[in-house]
Every structure is written in structure tokens, then in C-alpha cells.
Scaffold this motif. Structure first.
Motif, PDB file in Angstrom:
ATOM      1  N   PHE A 255     -20.751  32.868 -56.229  1.00  0.00           N
ATOM      2  CA  PHE A 255     -19.481  33.432 -55.780  1.00  0.00           C
ATOM      3  C   PHE A 255     -19.767  34.717 -55.030  1.00  0.00           C
ATOM      4  O   PHE A 255     -20.368  35.650 -55.571  1.00  0.00           O
ATOM      5  N   TYR A 256     -19.365  34.774 -53.766  1.00  0.00           N
ATOM      6  CA  TYR A 256     -19.527  35.962 -52.933  1.00  0.00           C
ATOM      7  C   TYR A 256     -18.175  36.673 -52.882  1.00  0.00           C
ATOM      8  O   TYR A 256     -17.196  36.126 -52.351  1.00  0.00           O
ATOM      9  N   ALA A 257     -18.128  37.872 -53.435  1.00  0.00           N
ATOM     10  CA  ALA A 257     -16.851  38.584 -53.564  1.00  0.00           C
ATOM     11  C   ALA A 257     -16.901  39.904 -52.804  1.00  0.00           C
ATOM     12  O   ALA A 257     -17.857  40.671 -52.923  1.00  0.00           O
ATOM     13  N   SER A 258     -15.869  40.164 -52.028  1.00  0.00           N
ATOM     14  CA  SER A 258     -15.749  41.451 -51.324  1.00  0.00           C
ATOM     15  C   SER A 258     -14.942  42.411 -52.203  1.00  0.00           C
ATOM     16  O   SER A 258     -15.477  43.117 -53.037  1.00  0.00           O
TER      17      SER A 258
ATOM     18  N   PHE B 176     -20.558  42.000 -49.651  1.00  0.00           N
ATOM     19  CA  PHE B 176     -20.253  41.099 -50.756  1.00  0.00           C
ATOM     20  C   PHE B 176     -21.208  41.338 -51.920  1.00  0.00           C
ATOM     21  O   PHE B 176     -22.379  41.630 -51.717  1.00  0.00           O
TER      22      PHE B 176
ATOM     23  N   TYR C  83     -13.855  35.727 -49.225  1.00  0.00           N
ATOM     24  CA  TYR C  83     -14.687  35.314 -50.353  1.00  0.00           C
ATOM     25  C   TYR C  83     -15.348  33.991 -49.999  1.00  0.00           C
ATOM     26  O   TYR C  83     -14.927  33.303 -49.066  1.00  0.00           O
TER      27      TYR C  83
END
Length: 303
Positions: free
Chosen positions: A176-179, A189, A285
Motif C-alpha cells: 500500500f502506497y500512501a501519501s 509515499f 494512493y
């Protein structure tokens, strides 16, 4: 110009194929005969049965068939004729009384890797007298190809060890790539390893286990469709908790949220908002499927 604005669609049928009807309330082209590609750029998804059509247009209709030659321009092309694609014919015919013809292209699905994006250039082989100096770019057109893999539900929930122990490996692994809320500008991210399960009551709904580390799972719906229709949506729900604003709600923003079945990744933007205070912004995301073996390596590295 990339498109000849309404050039073909607004032309009338010509009486005797040479003079236009002047009594319909429109003004029509009534000059010389020119032939060109209707557009200078095309982009096509290559599917397992992939046939594409590129339009050739003429400024006038004639009372006889016209044969137009099509040449593949090697310089500047990354797609290889015979490997990535084939032209059905080297010539197309604009039939008597008509102003358009179609170049048929067959894309070879198995020749493309999942991340390939290649293209070729086509050129019209016509007399100089039929080349319109107002639109010199339309003598050629660029045709770009990319591979489109069909939606297969099971692949999004796959775990290669599930068969050995269905209860233990009842999930799929994703990065999971989250900003936001980790980064405010949407260009950086943080990465997290998360587990994803299928919603028992909704076969195309993913339940992403605690992606923000605040005890809330995230629901996400995959919408099966063809090329250009591979959308995802995140229904409005509580997303994560902040000490100064409490629970932040999340919901997907619209058609800029999509999935790629070839690479098995999902890109989406979330509107992050508080009911009483309004939106805090829309942030990008991404979810990327990985194997159990790769996930175990990441767990051992502390992710």
C-alpha cells in the motif's frame, strides 16, 4: 491539428459526387480533392482478439473507387510489423460516393509484455496533388499500442500458498502506497505491507486490512469492464484517525481511479474530509499485488 474538426461528418452528399447541396442551411467544402488521415494520433489497447481501424478521409466524394496506399514508416517506430501488428491490406479503397475508408490493423496480443507501450507510424502513399498543404501532418498518423489484460477476479485475491493451507493463507498480499496523512503534497509515499480479503457478500469488493494502522479496514470495489472501463471505487467510510481532527472520512474521487490487470496494481485518489469541517484535499494512493514469498521477505525486513 490532431483532428480535422467536423471535416467529414459535416460534409453533405454531393449531387453527381462533385457539387454540394447548398440548400440545407450549412456551408460545405466545395474545393479540390485531398486525402488524409482523419487523426494524427491513435491509441489502442491490444486485447486477445484485437482489431483496430484507422480512418482515412477525403474532402470530396467521387463517382469511382479510389485506391489509397498505406506505408509503415520504420523510422521512429518501436512496434515491429509482423511481430506486434499486421496491416490487413497495404491499400484501402474509398468507394464511389463515399469520403472515408478504414485501415484495418491486427494487434498480436502474445507479442506484448504487460508493461509494453509501443507504436508505429503510418503514411499515406498518394499523389502530391491530393496532399493538402493546410494539413501536412495528416499525411502520417501515429498508432500506439498497449496490452490490455482481461479482468480475472481470482487473480486479485491470489496467494500461491493457499492450496497448502486455505485457512492460514486466506488473504492476498499488497503493498500500500500512501501519501496523506504521511505527506501533504501528494508527491511522496510511505509503503506498508497489507493483507486483502474478498468480501464474502460482494465478490468484487476488496477488504484492505487496516491500511492506515488505526484499526479500520478499507472497502474498495473493482468494477469489471473492458479497456477504458477498468474503474475502482472506494465508498464513503471512516479512513483514519488524527489526534487534532478525530476520524477522517475517505471516498474515491471518480474516473481517475482505475486498476491494471496486467500489472495487478490499483491507482486511486481519495477525498479526505471531516463531516463538520469539509474536505482536506484529494490525495493519490496505490495498491500493488505481491506474492506470499515476496511478502515474507518484506516481513523479515521489518515492513
Amino acid at each position: 491539428m490532431k483532428k480535422i474538426l467536423s471535416m467529414v461528418s459535416l460534409m453533405c452528399l454531393c449531387a453527381g459526387f462533385s457539387a454540394c447541396d447548398k440548400h440545407s442551411g450549412y456551408t460545405y467544402y466545395s474545393g479540390k480533392e485531398y486525402i488524409m488521415f482523419a487523426q494524427t494520433e491513435h491509441q489502442y489497447p491490444v486485447e486477445q482478439k484485437g482489431t483496430f481501424f484507422v480512418d482515412v478521409a477525403s474532402t470530396v466524394a467521387c463517382n469511382y473507387d479510389r485506391t489509397v496506399g498505406i506505408e509503415v514508416v520504420g523510422k521512429g517506430s518501436s512496434a515491429i510489423e509482423g511481430r506486434h501488428f499486421d496491416l490487413k491490406e497495404r491499400n484501402v479503397v474509398i468507394k464511389a460516393g463515399e469520403r472515408t475508408a478504414k485501415v484495418e490493423i491486427l494487434g498480436h496480443y502474445d507479442a506484448f509484455a504487460s508493461a509494453d507501450s509501443v507504436g508505429t507510424r503510418l503514411r499515406l502513399v498518394i499523389p502530391e496533388s491530393q496532399q493538402w498543404e493546410l494539413y501536412p501532418d495528416n499525411l502520417e498518423t501515429t498508432v500506439s499500442f498497449y496490452k490490455f489484460c482481461p479482468y480475472i477476479n481470482e487473480e486479485w485475491f491470489a496467494n500461491e500458498k493457499r492450496e497448502s493451507d486455505p485457512q492460514k493463507y486466506d488473504y492476498a498480499n499488497y503493498i500500500f502506497y500512501a501519501s496523506f496523512p504521511y505527506h501533504q503534497d501528494g508527491t511522496q509515499f510511505d509503503k506498508f505491507l497489507v493483507k486483502v480479503r474478498r468480501d464474502a457478500s460482494h465478490p468484487d469488493r476488496m477488504i484492505v486490512h487496516d491500511p492506515f494502522g488505526t484499526g479500520r479496514n478499507m472497502k474498495m470495489d473493482l468494477h469489471p469492464g473492458g479497456a477504458g472501463e477498468n474503474f475502482v471505487s472506494v465508498p464513503a467510510q471512516e479512513g483514519f484517525f488524527t489526534s487534532n481532527m478525530g476520524w477522517i472520512n475517505i471516498a474515491s474521487t471518480g474516473p481517475d481511479c482505475f486498476y491494471n490487470s496486467c500489472e495487478r496494481f490499483i491507482y486511486f485518489t481519495l477525498n479526505c474530509y471531516v463531516e463538520q469541517a469539509g474536505s482536506l484535499g484529494a490525495y493519490p494512493y496505490m495498491l500493488e499485488w505481491i506474492s506470499e514469498r515476496k511478502a515474507e521477505e518484506l516481513r523479515n525486513q521489518g515492513m
